[in-house]
Design an enzyme around this catalytic site. Structure first.
Site, mmCIF file in Angstrom:
data_model
loop_
_atom_site.group_PDB
_atom_site.id
_atom_site.type_symbol
_atom_site.label_atom_id
_atom_site.label_comp_id
_atom_site.label_asym_id
_atom_site.label_seq_id
_atom_site.Cartn_x
_atom_site.Cartn_y
_atom_site.Cartn_z
ATOM 1 N N ALA A 52 0.853 -1.198 0.000
ATOM 2 C CA ALA A 52 0.000 0.000 0.000
ATOM 3 C C ALA A 52 0.879 1.235 0.000
ATOM 4 C CB ALA A 52 -0.898 -0.014 1.234
ATOM 5 N N LYS A 53 0.264 2.351 -0.295
ATOM 6 C CA LYS A 53 1.014 3.612 -0.395
ATOM 7 C C LYS A 53 1.792 3.910 0.883
ATOM 8 C CE LYS A 53 -0.798 4.471 -4.342
ATOM 9 N NZ LYS A 53 -2.250 4.757 -4.258
ATOM 10 N N ARG A 54 1.186 3.554 2.034
ATOM 11 C CA ARG A 54 1.839 3.916 3.307
ATOM 12 C C ARG A 54 3.110 3.108 3.566
ATOM 13 N NH1 ARG A 54 -2.744 1.378 4.196
ATOM 14 N NH2 ARG A 54 -2.613 -0.773 4.947
#
Ligand code: GLU
Length: 305
Positions: A238-240
């Protein structure tokens, strides 16, 4: 391969593509091009649209060297067609209104019978009077498929024969929007897509889609569900998770070629462009396991392992 055979990549413009999405796009392109198919892009913008995201996604795909045939299709411009198909199914007695809330479905679906995650059919046999009463309560109705099967088998290039649940899935959501499972089937058929390559998180929905395609008289595409990219904790990337988008990688000093090299290495190849990779690409030798990506491992390595 016939002139109309085509593969596709169908991103949802909910944000920037990360390496997992880019890897799936690269694989979809490789499967299509290595089998002489056209390659199309469809932006699935019925839902979760972040302004500007679709344009950035297209720019990123082009930047890593993917090309596509014909104009990009925007799913939101095809809604009339989706509704026409839903009306056809309704005219054939193959739909019903469902007034259940998400919570009611979860409670009913966790009852000790019926396949996990399948809609238990609560509203399937409502009488006209019962439906009218629920409408009068102001409950928004979704429209579901009146499925005549509980299971359907598909063949996947990577997973082989796969049999999965077909429940009375939603065709039109309570807010009136065509549901993904309906739109994807109609759009793939209308665009001549006969090869669907996408993340294997969508494998469980595929029997539903293939069954719907047969109900509508469409041919079922060939499928290849490719492994996802995972983070250090074994969860879907995921982006995080850090520097995972093309923009993030470029900001670290990498080039688009470095990013392609990183994706190619994850597939067991050395190449800096998709075209270079195409020469040696063999779908049968793809790793069957997910690729675990730790953004911290490759910082400053030039991404060229
Ligand atoms: N739009 C879906 C997604 O981005 C993919 C749908 C598909 O490839 O069928 O997850």
């Amino acid at each position: 391969m016939t002139e109309h055979a085509a593969g596709r990549f169908a991103p949802s413009p909910s944000g920037d593509l990360h390496l997992g999405n880019l890897r799936t796009a690269l694989l979809a392109w490789l499967f299509a091009r290595s089998t002489g198919r056209a390659f199309r892009i469809r932006v699935e913008d019925l839902d979760r649209v972040r302004p500007g995201a679709a344009e950035r996604q297209l720019a990123d795909l082009a930047a890593i060297g993917l090309d596509w045939d014909g104009p990009v299709t925007w799913q939101s411009r095809r809604i009339d067609r989706h509704h026409a198909v839903i009306d056809e199914l309704s005219a054939a007695g193959l739909t019903y209104e469902c007034f259940c809330t998400r919570r009611e479905i979860q409670q009913a679906a966790s009852a000790p019978h019926g396949p996990m995650g399948a809609y238990p059919g609560t509203c399937r046999a409502l009488t006209a009077t019962e439906r009218a009463a629920r409408r009068a309560e102001g409950r928004p109705a979704a429209l579901r498929l009146r499925s005549r099967t509980a299971e359907f088998e598909i063949v996947d290039e990577l997973h082989g024969r796969y049999r999965g649940v077909v429940d009375d899935f939603v065709l039109r959501r309570g807010d009136g929007t065509p549901a993904y499972n309906l739109a994807v089937v109609v759009d793939d058929a209308d665009q001549g897509i006969d090869q669907v390559v996408r993340g294997d998180d969508l494998l469980p929905s595929t029997p539903r889609q293939a069954y719907l395609a047969t109900l509508l008289g469409f041919s079922v595409p060939r499928y290849a569900h490719v492994p996802l990219v995972l983070n250090r904790e074994g969860k879907r990337l995921a982006k995080r998770d850090g520097a995972v988008t093309l923009a993030d990688r470029l900001a670290l000093g990498e080039t688009p070629g470095d990013v392609v090299a990183l994706l190619a290495a994850s597939l067991g190849y050395r190449a800096n462009t998709p075209v270079e990779l195409l020469g040696s690409f063999r779908p049968e030798s793809l790793p069957g396991q997910p690729w675990t990506f730790d953004p911290l491992d490759v910082v400053n390595s030039g991404g060229n392992p």
